[in-house]
Design a protein around this motif. Sequence first.
Motif, PDB file in Angstrom:
ATOM      1  N   UNK A  30       0.863  -1.182   0.000  1.00 46.79           N
ATOM      2  CA  UNK A  30       0.000   0.000   0.000  1.00 46.79           C
ATOM      3  C   UNK A  30       0.893   1.223   0.000  1.00 46.79           C
ATOM      4  N   UNK A  31       0.637   2.146  -0.939  1.00 44.95           N
ATOM      5  CA  UNK A  31       1.524   3.287  -1.147  1.00 44.95           C
ATOM      6  C   UNK A  31       0.751   4.583  -1.053  1.00 44.95           C
ATOM      7  N   UNK A  32       1.236   5.511  -0.233  1.00 47.25           N
ATOM      8  CA  UNK A  32       0.658   6.848  -0.090  1.00 47.25           C
ATOM      9  C   UNK A  32       1.342   7.759  -1.109  1.00 47.25           C
ATOM     10  N   UNK A  33       0.583   8.208  -2.143  1.00 47.22           N
ATOM     11  CA  UNK A  33       1.235   8.982  -3.191  1.00 47.22           C
ATOM     12  C   UNK A  33       1.388  10.450  -2.836  1.00 47.22           C
ATOM     13  N   UNK A  38       5.649   4.099   1.505  1.00 48.62           N
ATOM     14  CA  UNK A  38       4.904   2.860   1.735  1.00 48.62           C
ATOM     15  C   UNK A  38       4.158   2.952   3.059  1.00 48.62           C
ATOM     16  N   UNK A  39       2.917   2.448   3.060  1.00 51.88           N
ATOM     17  CA  UNK A  39       2.126   2.407   4.281  1.00 51.88           C
ATOM     18  C   UNK A  39       2.072   1.017   4.893  1.00 51.88           C
ATOM     19  N   UNK A  40       2.035   0.001   4.036  1.00 48.95           N
ATOM     20  CA  UNK A  40       1.884  -1.359   4.539  1.00 48.95           C
ATOM     21  C   UNK A  40       2.287  -2.342   3.453  1.00 48.95           C
ATOM     22  N   UNK A  41       2.891  -3.453   3.866  1.00 44.90           N
ATOM     23  CA  UNK A  41       3.216  -4.548   2.958  1.00 44.90           C
ATOM     24  C   UNK A  41       2.246  -5.691   3.218  1.00 44.90           C
ATOM     25  N   UNK A  42       1.645  -6.217   2.138  1.00 45.11           N
ATOM     26  CA  UNK A  42       0.725  -7.342   2.259  1.00 45.11           C
ATOM     27  C   UNK A  42       1.493  -8.622   1.946  1.00 45.11           C
ATOM     28  N   UNK A  43       1.647  -9.462   2.956  1.00 48.61           N
ATOM     29  CA  UNK A  43       2.474 -10.651   2.821  1.00 48.61           C
ATOM     30  C   UNK A  43       1.786 -11.745   2.006  1.00 48.61           C
ATOM     31  N   UNK A  44       2.591 -12.528   1.309  1.00 48.34           N
ATOM     32  CA  UNK A  44       2.160 -13.758   0.650  1.00 48.34           C
ATOM     33  C   UNK A  44       3.062 -14.885   1.145  1.00 48.34           C
ATOM     34  N   UNK A  45       2.600 -16.113   1.004  1.00 48.94           N
ATOM     35  CA  UNK A  45       3.384 -17.243   1.505  1.00 48.94           C
ATOM     36  C   UNK A  45       4.411 -17.753   0.499  1.00 48.94           C
ATOM     37  N   UNK A  46       4.428 -17.146  -0.713  1.00 52.38           N
ATOM     38  CA  UNK A  46       5.405 -17.512  -1.730  1.00 52.38           C
ATOM     39  C   UNK A  46       5.891 -16.244  -2.415  1.00 52.38           C
ATOM     40  N   UNK A  47       7.031 -16.351  -3.089  1.00 51.06           N
ATOM     41  CA  UNK A  47       7.502 -15.230  -3.884  1.00 51.06           C
ATOM     42  C   UNK A  47       6.606 -15.049  -5.102  1.00 51.06           C
TER      43      UNK A  47
END
Length: 229
Positions: A30-33, A38-47
Motif C-alpha cells: 500500500x503506497x501513499x502517493x 509505503x504504508x503497509x506490505x501485504x504478505x504472501x506465503x510464496x515469492x
Amino acid sequence: QKKKLRCRPKAVAFHPSCTSLAVVGNEVFLWDYDKDADLKVFHTDKKLGDAKQAHIAFSRDGKRVMAVLAIGTYLWNVPGPGPSAEPFRKLHTNSLSGFVALSPYLDLLATTERNVLSVFSFKPTGQGWSRLKGHTEPISCCSFGSTKPQETPPIASGGKDNTVRVWDATLLTSADSQNHRHMVSHPTSVTSCGFSTLGDSVISCSMDTTYLWDLSTGEPVFQSTLRTP
C-alpha cells in the motif's frame, strides 16, 4: 503530478478515498502517493515470481484488498496497526487460469471453466465454490452488480453462445445450479457486460452490437449497432 514507484507495477488499484494505491510489483504493498511512502506490505506465503498477469482491487468500503496473482488469490484486511498484514484467506485460483471477476465488497469471486461459471463465496455463511451452468459455449465475460454492504449482488455473464445470462447469487449452493435468467441473444459472441449503477439494467456488447437490458423484463430497452464506414 508524476510520481515514481520503487518498482515496476504489474497491477494497481486506487483506494476509494483516493489517498493511496495498492500495488503489485515484486511484492504487494500500500503506497501513499501524497507522502511518497509505503504504508503497509501485504504478505504472501510464496515469492510473486516474474509472471506479469495480476489483478488487485479494494473493497468499496476500503477495508479489504484482494490480489489475484500467479501464485494464487489473497485477501487482506487493510486497517490495523503495523507496517505489514497477513492474508486471512487464500485460494489456489490464479491469474494464469483466465479472467477473474470480483464483487464490490470482495465477498464473491467468479472465474470460468469453459461454459461453466464458478463462484466462490468468502462470506461466513458461504458454501465455498458453486458451479453455475447454462451457457452452451465458453464464457467470455462476467460482472457483479452494485449492492449495499451485507447484500449479495447479482452476476451477469456473456459467452460465445451469443447470450447474456443474469444469475441470482443469493441462491449459490455447493451443488451445480442453473438459476439464471436467459436474455435475448446477440447476433455474435458477447465480449463484455456490466450492470448500471442502480443495478436495474445490464449493458452487453458484441463485436458490432450493444444492448441495454431491463432486468425486470429481460427485454432490451436500447440497441445500438456499430456499422463499418
